[in-house]
Each structure stands twice: as structure tokens, then as C-alpha cells.
Design a protein around this motif. Structure first.
Motif, short mmCIF file in Angstrom:
data_model
loop_
_atom_site.label_atom_id
_atom_site.label_comp_id
_atom_site.label_asym_id
_atom_site.label_seq_id
_atom_site.Cartn_x
_atom_site.Cartn_y
_atom_site.Cartn_z
N GLY A 1 0.81 -1.21 0.00
CA GLY A 1 0.00 0.00 0.00
C GLY A 1 0.85 1.26 0.00
O GLY A 1 1.89 1.31 0.66
N GLY A 2 0.39 2.28 -0.74
CA GLY A 2 1.10 3.55 -0.76
C GLY A 2 2.30 3.58 -1.67
O GLY A 2 3.05 4.57 -1.69
N MET A 3 2.52 2.51 -2.46
CA MET A 3 3.72 2.43 -3.29
C MET A 3 3.54 3.11 -4.64
O MET A 3 4.50 3.30 -5.38
CB MET A 3 4.12 0.96 -3.48
CG MET A 3 5.53 0.75 -3.99
SD MET A 3 6.79 1.49 -2.93
CE MET A 3 6.94 0.26 -1.64
N GLY A 4 2.30 3.49 -4.97
CA GLY A 4 2.10 4.23 -6.22
C GLY A 4 1.53 3.41 -7.35
O GLY A 4 1.63 3.80 -8.52
N LYS A 5 0.92 2.27 -7.04
CA LYS A 5 0.35 1.41 -8.09
C LYS A 5 -0.77 2.14 -8.85
O LYS A 5 -0.80 2.13 -10.08
CB LYS A 5 -0.21 0.12 -7.47
CG LYS A 5 0.80 -0.70 -6.71
CD LYS A 5 0.19 -1.96 -6.13
CE LYS A 5 -0.87 -1.69 -5.06
NZ LYS A 5 -0.36 -0.97 -3.88
N THR A 6 -1.67 2.76 -8.10
CA THR A 6 -2.79 3.47 -8.74
C THR A 6 -2.30 4.65 -9.56
O THR A 6 -2.74 4.86 -10.69
CB THR A 6 -3.78 3.95 -7.66
OG1 THR A 6 -4.27 2.81 -6.94
CG2 THR A 6 -4.96 4.67 -8.30
N ALA B 1 -1.39 7.04 -14.88
CA ALA B 1 -0.49 7.64 -15.86
C ALA B 1 -0.48 6.83 -17.15
O ALA B 1 -0.51 7.38 -18.26
CB ALA B 1 0.92 7.73 -15.26
N LEU B 2 -0.44 5.52 -17.01
CA LEU B 2 -0.46 4.63 -18.18
C LEU B 2 -1.78 4.77 -18.94
O LEU B 2 -1.80 4.85 -20.18
CB LEU B 2 -0.26 3.19 -17.71
CG LEU B 2 -0.19 2.11 -18.78
CD1 LEU B 2 0.96 2.37 -19.74
CD2 LEU B 2 -0.02 0.74 -18.14
N TYR B 3 -2.88 4.83 -18.20
CA TYR B 3 -4.21 4.96 -18.80
C TYR B 3 -4.29 6.25 -19.63
O TYR B 3 -4.76 6.26 -20.78
CB TYR B 3 -5.26 4.96 -17.70
CG TYR B 3 -6.69 5.10 -18.18
CD1 TYR B 3 -7.43 3.99 -18.56
CD2 TYR B 3 -7.29 6.36 -18.25
CE1 TYR B 3 -8.74 4.11 -18.99
CE2 TYR B 3 -8.60 6.50 -18.69
CZ TYR B 3 -9.32 5.37 -19.06
OH TYR B 3 -10.61 5.50 -19.49
N ASN B 4 -3.81 7.32 -19.06
CA ASN B 4 -3.89 8.62 -19.74
C ASN B 4 -3.06 8.66 -21.03
O ASN B 4 -3.39 9.40 -21.96
CB ASN B 4 -3.45 9.75 -18.81
CG ASN B 4 -4.44 9.97 -17.68
OD1 ASN B 4 -5.62 9.67 -17.81
ND2 ASN B 4 -3.95 10.48 -16.55
N VAL B 5 -2.02 7.87 -21.08
CA VAL B 5 -1.15 7.86 -22.25
C VAL B 5 -1.75 7.05 -23.40
O VAL B 5 -1.64 7.44 -24.57
CB VAL B 5 0.25 7.30 -21.88
CG1 VAL B 5 1.08 7.02 -23.12
CG2 VAL B 5 0.98 8.27 -20.96
N VAL B 6 -2.42 5.93 -23.09
CA VAL B 6 -2.79 4.98 -24.16
C VAL B 6 -4.29 4.84 -24.40
O VAL B 6 -4.68 4.16 -25.35
CB VAL B 6 -2.20 3.58 -23.85
CG1 VAL B 6 -0.68 3.65 -23.70
CG2 VAL B 6 -2.83 2.98 -22.59
N ILE C 1 -6.07 -5.58 -20.25
CA ILE C 1 -6.63 -5.51 -18.89
C ILE C 1 -5.45 -5.35 -17.93
O ILE C 1 -4.51 -6.14 -17.95
CB ILE C 1 -7.43 -6.77 -18.54
CG1 ILE C 1 -8.47 -7.06 -19.61
CG2 ILE C 1 -8.09 -6.61 -17.17
CD1 ILE C 1 -9.15 -8.41 -19.45
N ILE C 2 -5.53 -4.32 -17.09
CA ILE C 2 -4.45 -4.05 -16.12
C ILE C 2 -5.06 -4.07 -14.72
O ILE C 2 -6.09 -3.45 -14.47
CB ILE C 2 -3.80 -2.69 -16.40
CG1 ILE C 2 -3.17 -2.69 -17.80
CG2 ILE C 2 -2.74 -2.37 -15.34
CD1 ILE C 2 -2.65 -1.33 -18.24
N PHE C 3 -4.42 -4.81 -13.83
CA PHE C 3 -4.86 -4.93 -12.44
C PHE C 3 -3.84 -4.26 -11.53
O PHE C 3 -2.63 -4.37 -11.77
CB PHE C 3 -4.97 -6.40 -12.02
CG PHE C 3 -5.83 -7.24 -12.90
CD1 PHE C 3 -7.17 -7.42 -12.64
CD2 PHE C 3 -5.29 -7.89 -14.02
CE1 PHE C 3 -7.97 -8.21 -13.45
CE2 PHE C 3 -6.07 -8.67 -14.83
CZ PHE C 3 -7.43 -8.83 -14.55
N THR C 4 -4.30 -3.57 -10.49
CA THR C 4 -3.41 -3.18 -9.39
C THR C 4 -3.88 -3.92 -8.14
O THR C 4 -5.08 -4.02 -7.90
CB THR C 4 -3.41 -1.67 -9.13
OG1 THR C 4 -4.60 -1.29 -8.45
CG2 THR C 4 -3.26 -0.88 -10.42
N THR C 5 -2.93 -4.46 -7.39
CA THR C 5 -3.29 -5.26 -6.21
C THR C 5 -2.13 -5.32 -5.24
O THR C 5 -0.97 -5.11 -5.61
CB THR C 5 -3.70 -6.68 -6.64
OG1 THR C 5 -4.13 -7.42 -5.48
CG2 THR C 5 -2.54 -7.42 -7.29
#
Length: 704
Positions: free
Chosen positions: A8-13, A18-23, A114-118
Motif C-alpha cells: 500500500g502507498g507504493m504508487g500502483k494506482t 499515468a499509463l491509462y492517460n497515455v494509451v 486488462i491491467i490490475f493493481t493489487t
């Protein structure tokens, strides 16, 4: 499908956004479903997420009502099955979430992503995401961390001078965690040095609530058993050996193997170079969980690790106590006063570890029978006792204590598995260990006055490790060895130990045997019954005169060390092994060390049926005059060391597999066989350090 995994808090989201906004413009439809874990908790949680997904991709005018999860699955498959879609599922923690929103990844059209953050790596692997497509989001490096802190802490419109040591303290506290850098930087924005100092002092005792709440989510999702393991590691065992702590935790009824695995998958701990590691802020979070059990009364907490808290509880006269574990390991020797009944009130105490501590109270101390692991190096054993009745103790570590013969003290210890009495100089005789039927490990290193090992050890069914390293007065040992599960036996540096026991039956457990620097003159022929032996060390056994030919029957041995056995004048002949059914002798031997013996020839080397897979051969300092010509047919030999063989006259043709030959100090060397020029060495991939002097030749592999 790609997974972004980390604590948690490592910057996954942030990274996913950032990736979403680029592609996202490269797709026919796209959706970023944030906070999946939280949103899915409601009564219509997953249905709500399915509706959002359909609405965002199909546009509001095509909005569909989803009555239940199964209906939502059908609609997603039917309406989005031909679309090239970008879908990000942020903060997933349950397979039901991904199954309801992405299925098996085949619901969408070609080219979809499909990209997951967990926080849970295991969830990604269970879902079928390949290991190569799981990206661990790691902490920021020093430069990145400073840049992020500066962005949030220092106003751009005004100059603010803050001492370097204060900035470094905040960076050190955050340890590269972006959340901590943002939260602390924002709090300190525009503030003066005295506020920075106060904040740093407070952080060392009380974690920041905003940071703590985010980190604690991973803990809250654990099962009770895994929570207990995490709290033990956070409060006590950071940077301790993971294998050792696994034994400690298992003794306290925790399943540490699966526990470690899950905690690693949840990014709460890691194991680096065999040591348990925990991020500073996660450790602080764990400690705070325990402190929250009762802020004002340490006796009401489950774990104690601070000197003052432990002193307070031990001196208290309270009737009941909630403490389950005490671990105290100060950096310098500390005095502590433990009264006779200090532990009897601790009915729940399972773990007691005291290092670098001495007790100023001279009377006896009674330990609770519920205790599972007791570790106190240097304690005075005469002051310890347990209550009457069966004991549940599994681990006992009293290194460097004043323990003597302890026969009566072991009655009732049916569960005891691990005993460490190393460096106990008062110990002269071992008691009968038949009253501890579950004993697995017995460590007695450097008990320099230990004379006798009780015969019960030789018949112990569950004993796996017996370590007598450095017991320099040991002379009495059982005459036979029948411990069928014994895995490691060390009787090294026992300088007056003369007789190795007979092995009347096959022992399939023993893999490591060290008799280095003992006074043995021979090994029994029954050594052949050590059928699983992989390594034997007889180095510096100066009295050793012969080896039995039955040694060739050790078909699993990989390493045999007989170095510096100065009375050994002959290695046994393979023909003397007298076993017509055995095609090869020492068939798995990879390394044979005969350096410093008194051998004039090694006939067994001539016979290619002996150790056919030999890779390393050490003959330094022997009296050999020649090497067998058959050595060139030893196709696995890579290292040959024949330095200081003063009577060696020639080196025959050597096998093409050879990487290293060391012949320094061979004063009588006259013939190099086929190694006649520097060009020959280069052609074979070998170089010569000094070929001009016949008494110093060293060849070693090096790139051309």
C-alpha cells in the motif's frame, strides 16, 4: 493482462492512471474502475461496478440496468465482446471481483488490454497472469524520493531553508514510499525547522494516521493466524534468520511456511539473503496495532519488546496478564530483576527470548508449562524451574549458561525438539535423552569440558542434527549408531575422540558427516551403511592410517575430504571392495581432496571405474612421482591441483575438460606431456603464469 503489484502507498494506482492517460485513445472503449475493493463491499457492489463499466464504454445513452452479477457478466460479454477495450481494475483483492468484471480475459475483442493493481500477488497468479506480466512496483530511489518530497514540502514561490539532516530524517523515515513522502511533505509544506524537528520526534513513536490507515488495509485482510505471524515479525524478528524464526513460530502453533508466503504476496514482508525484512513504516504499523491493545498498561498487550515495558510487567503484582510473547534484545548488557513468580501470572506466555540480559534476583524463577520457546543465552540454569506436570516446551536455547548434568530436568518434556547448549563450559556429561522422544536438533558446539555422550543418542529415532564441534575433551561416545533419521553429524575438532561407532544397519538419513581434526585411526567397514551420505570430512585426522575399501560403496557421496592426514600412506584399492554387483565405486563423487597426505601413488585413479564423474582432484603435497596415464580419459575433470608434489616428474596428457591445473612447487617436474609450449596452452584455452621455471607452473582458464 498485466498486474501491478506492491504494498500500500507504493504508487500502483498513480502508475496505472499515468499509463491509462497515455494509451486510452488507442482503444475503442476504456474504463478505469477505481477502488474495486472498497466499492465491491456494498450489497450491490459488483453490480455497481459492472454498470459503471458498461456505462463508460457504451456511453450514457446506451446505459443498461444490471439486476445481478450473472446478468452483468452476460451483458459485458455480449455488448463488449467485439470491442478493443482498455480496462483497469484498481485495488482488487478477491477473485470474485475479476471474474465478475473481466472473466477469463476473453470477453473483449482482439487487442484489448486488462491491467490490475493489487497488494496480493497470489491473486494475479491464480487468475492466470503469467509471472513475466506481473510488475512489482518498488520504492523510489534516493533521487526520486528527494524530488517527490521537495515537490510537496517546499513552496515554489518562496525560499525556505531547512537543515539537510532534517530532510534526510524524513527521507529515511519514508524509505522511498511515495504515500509517506506526499503526506509528510504536504504536512510540512512551508513550515519552519522546529516543526520538522517535532514531527520527526513524534514519527519515531507514533505513526502518521493517514499513512498507517493505508498500510493497515493489507493487514486487515489477513486471516487470524497470518496476523499473528506478521505481528511477531514486525515487533520482534526483523532481520532475523528466516529459517530459524520459522522453527520458533511453528513451535508456537503457527504455520510459518504458508504464513511467510502469504505475507510476501501481500507485500508485508520480504526475505532477502535469508533474513526477514519489513519496511520501516509497515513495522511501525504492526507495533502500533499491538500498542493499541492497551496504550497505558503493557501487561494488557499481547507482545512486549521494550525494556521499560518488560521491566514494568515483571515487577507488577497484577493477577492476570495478556502477554503471549516477550523478546528483549538490547544492544548492550542490561540488568533486569525477575522475581520467582514473575512469569507464573502469564498464563498465555508462549515465547520468551532474552538476549544480553542478566537477572539481579538470585532466587529461583518458575516458568509456565504453556511456554513453547525459551531462549536465554548466558542465564544461570540453576535458577530455572517449571511447574509440576507435563510441559509444552519445544525449543530450549541456553547457550553459554552454567548448566551441568540435567537428567531430572528433562522428565516431562515430551514435546522438546530443539536444544542448544553450545558453549556451556560446565557441561561434562549428557543425560539420558530417551525422555525427550521428539528431539530433532541437539547443538553442543564448544562444550570444552564435555567428556561423554549418553548411549540414548545413538538410538534416538527422531534426532536429525547432532553437533559436537569443538568438544575438545570428548572421548566417550556410543559404540553403535542407530539413529535412523540422523541427517547431520558433526564431531569435528574433538581432538581426543578416537573411535567412530559401528553402523550395524543402513542409515538412510545421514547426509553430512564431519570428523575433521579428531584422533580416529580408522573407520569401521560398516561405514558402507551410510547409504545416503553426500559429504564426509576427515581433514586433519593426523592419526588416520587407513580407509576401509567398503568406502567405495558410498554411491551417493559427492565430496570426500581427507586432507592433511599425514599418516595415510595409501588410498584403498577398488578391487578390494569385493562387491561383484557394483560396476563403479563412488559413482557420484565430484570432489576428492587428498592434499597433504603421505601418498606415494594413487592406484585408484588408474581405474576409470572409480569415481567416474570426478570434477575436482586435490593432491597437493603428496609423494607421488607420476599421475596415471588414464587421467586423460576422465572427461569430467575440471580442476587438478598438484602443487608441492616435490617428487612428481611428469604430467601426462590431460583431458580436454580441464579448466585449471596448479603445479607450483613441483621441483622434480621434467615432462609436461602434450603441454610443451605456450601455443599449446593457448590452443587449449589455457594460459601460463610462469613457464620459464620448472618448479613453478600454474595454468588457469582465462578468456583469450
Amino acid at each position: 493482462m498485466v498486474g501491478l503489484w506492491g504494498q500500500g502507498g507504493m504508487g500502483k494506482t498513480t502508475l496505472a492512471k499515468a499509463l491509462y492517460n497515455v494509451v486510452f485513445r488507442q482503444f475503442e472503449g476504456s474504463s478505469f474502475l477505481a477502488n474495486v475493493r472498497e466499492t465491491s463491499k456494498g450489497c450491490r457492489g459488483l453490480v455497481t461496478l459492472q454498470e459503471i463499466l458498461l456505462k463508460v464504454i457504451l456511453l450514457p445513452k446506451q446505459r443498461l440496468i444490471v439486476s445481478n452479477v450473472d446478468r452483468g457478466i452476460n451483458l459485458i460479454q455480449h455488448r463488449l465482446g467485439r470491442k478493443k477495450v482498455l480496462l483497469i481494475l484498481d485495488d482488487v483483492d478477491d477473485l470474485r471481483q475479476v471474474n465478475a468484471l473481466a472473466g477469463e480475459g476473453m470477453w473483449f475483442g482482439n487487442g484489448s488490454r486488462i491491467i490490475f493493481t493489487t497488494r496480493d500477488k497470489h491473486l494475479l497468479t491464480c487468475y492466470g497472469i503469467d509471472e513475466d506480466h506481473v510488475y512489482e512496483v518498488k520504492a523510489l530511489d534516493a533521487d526520486e524520493a528527494y524530488e517527490l518530497l521537495s515537490k510537496h514540502a517546499f513552496p515554489t514561490h518562496q525560499k525556505l531553508e531547512i537543515r539537510t539532516d532534517l530532510v534526510d530524517s524524513i527521507l529515511n523515515h519514508a524509505k522511498g514510499l511515495p504515500l509517506a513522502l506526499e503526506v509528510l511533505g504536504s504536512f510540512l509544506y512551508g513550515r519552519r525547522e522546529h516543526v520538522w524537528e517535532s514531527t520527526i520526534n513524534q514519527l519515531s513513536r507514533i505513526p502518521n494516521k493517514t499513512i498507517n490507515d493505508v498500510l493497515k488495509i493489507s493487514y486487515d485482510g489477513l486471516e487470524e493466524n497470518k496476523k499473528e505471524i506478521f505481528l511477531h515479525i514486525a515487533c520482534f524478528f526483523r532481520e532475523w534468520d528466516s529459517k530459524y524464526i520459522k522453527k520458533v513460530l511453528d513451535s508456537c502453533d503457527f504455520e510459518a511456511t504458508i504464513g511467510f508466503e502469504i505475507l510476501i504476496e501481500r507485500s508485508l514482508i520480504s526475505i532477502e539473503r535469508g533474513l526477514l525484512q519489513v519496511h520501516d513504516l509497515i513495522q511501525l504499523m504492526g507495533m502500533d496495532i499491538v500498542n493499541q491493545e492497551c496504550r497505558n498498561d503493557p501487561g494488557r498487550r499481547s507482545r512486549l519488546w521494550l525494556y521499560d515495558d518488560i521491566l514494568d510487567v515483571l515487577s507488577s503484582v497484577m493477577g492476570d496478564c495478556s502477554v503471549k510473547a516477550i523478546v528483549l534484545k538490547p544492544s548492550e548488557l542490561k540488568e533486569i530483576c525477575i522475581g520467582p513468580n514473575a512469569f507464573t501470572k502469564m498464563k498465555r506466555l508462549r515465547l520468551l527470548i532474552l538476549h544480553n540480559v542478566y537477572n539481579s534476583f538470585q532466587g529461583r524463577i518458575c516458568l509456565p508449562n504453556e511456554l513453547r520457546w525459551f531462549e536465554w543465552p548466558g542465564c544461570a540454569s540453576r535458577i530455572l524451574e517449571f511447574s509440576s506436570g507435563p510441559k509444552k516446551l519445544i525449543g530450549l536455547d541456553m547457550r553459554e549458561s552454567s548448566i551441568t548434568v540435567v537428567a531430572r530436568q528433562f522428565k516431562g518434556f515430551q514435546n522438546l525438539k530443539y536444544i542448544n547448549f553450545s558453549y556451556c563450559q560446565s557441561l561434562t556429561h549428557l543425560p539420558d535423552f530417551s525422555c525427550t522422544p521428539n528431539l530433532e536438533n541437539l547443538h553442543l558446539q564448544f562444550c570444552k569440558n564435555l567428556v561423554e555422550v549418553h548411549d540414548s543418542i545413538a538410538y534416538h529415532d527422531k534426532l536429525q542434527v547432532l553437533n559436537l564441534l569443538g568438544c575438545s575433551k570428548l572421548c566417550a561416545f556410543p559404540k553403535v549408531l542407530k539413529s535412523k533419521n540422523l541427517r547431520d553429524l558433526v564431531i569435528a575438532d574433538c581432538t581426543i575422540f578416537e573411535r567412530f561407532p559401528d553402523i550395524p544397519h543402513k542409515l538412510e538419513g545421514l547426509k553430512e558427516l564431519s570428523l575433521r581434526e579428531t584422533a580416529i585411526k580408522e573407520l569401521p567397514a560398516s561405514i558402507e551403511n551410510l547409504v545416503s551420505l553426500e559429504s564426509m570430512n576427515l581433514g586433519q585426522c593426523k592419526s588416520l592410517e587407513s580407509l576401509p575399501s567398503s568406502i567405495y560403496k558410498l554411491q551417493n557421496i559427492k565430496s570426500l575430504k581427507v586432507w592433511d592426514c599425514t599418516n595415510l600412506i595409501e588410498f584403498p584399492k577398488y578391487e578390494d571392495s569385493a562387491n561383484p554387483c557394483m560396476e563403479t565405486g563412488l559413482s557420484n563423487l565430484h570432489s576428492l581432496d587428498l592434499a597433504g597426505c603421505n601418498l606415494s601413488k594413487v592406484e585408484s585413479l588408474e581405474n576409470l571405474s572409480c569415481f567416474p564423474f570426478l570434477r575436482k582432484l586435490y593432491l597437493t603435497g603428496n609423494n607421488i612421482t607420476s599421475l596415471p596415464t588414464s587421467i586423460n580419459r576422465r572427461d569430467h575433470l575440471s580442476d587438478l591441483v598438484i602443487a608441492n608434489c616435490h617428487q612428481l616428474q611428469e604430467i601426462p596428457k590431460l583431458p580436454p575438460s580441464l579448466n585449471l591445473i596448479w603445479a607450483e612447487g613441483c621441483k622434480s617436474l621434467k615432462n609436461y606431456g602434450d603441454l610443451t609450449s605456450v601455443r599449446d596452452f593457448v590452443h587449449r584455452g589455457l594460459t601460463v603464469a610462469d613457464i620459464s621455471a620448472l618448479d613453478q607452473v600454474r595454468f588457469s582458464l582465462s578468456p583469450l
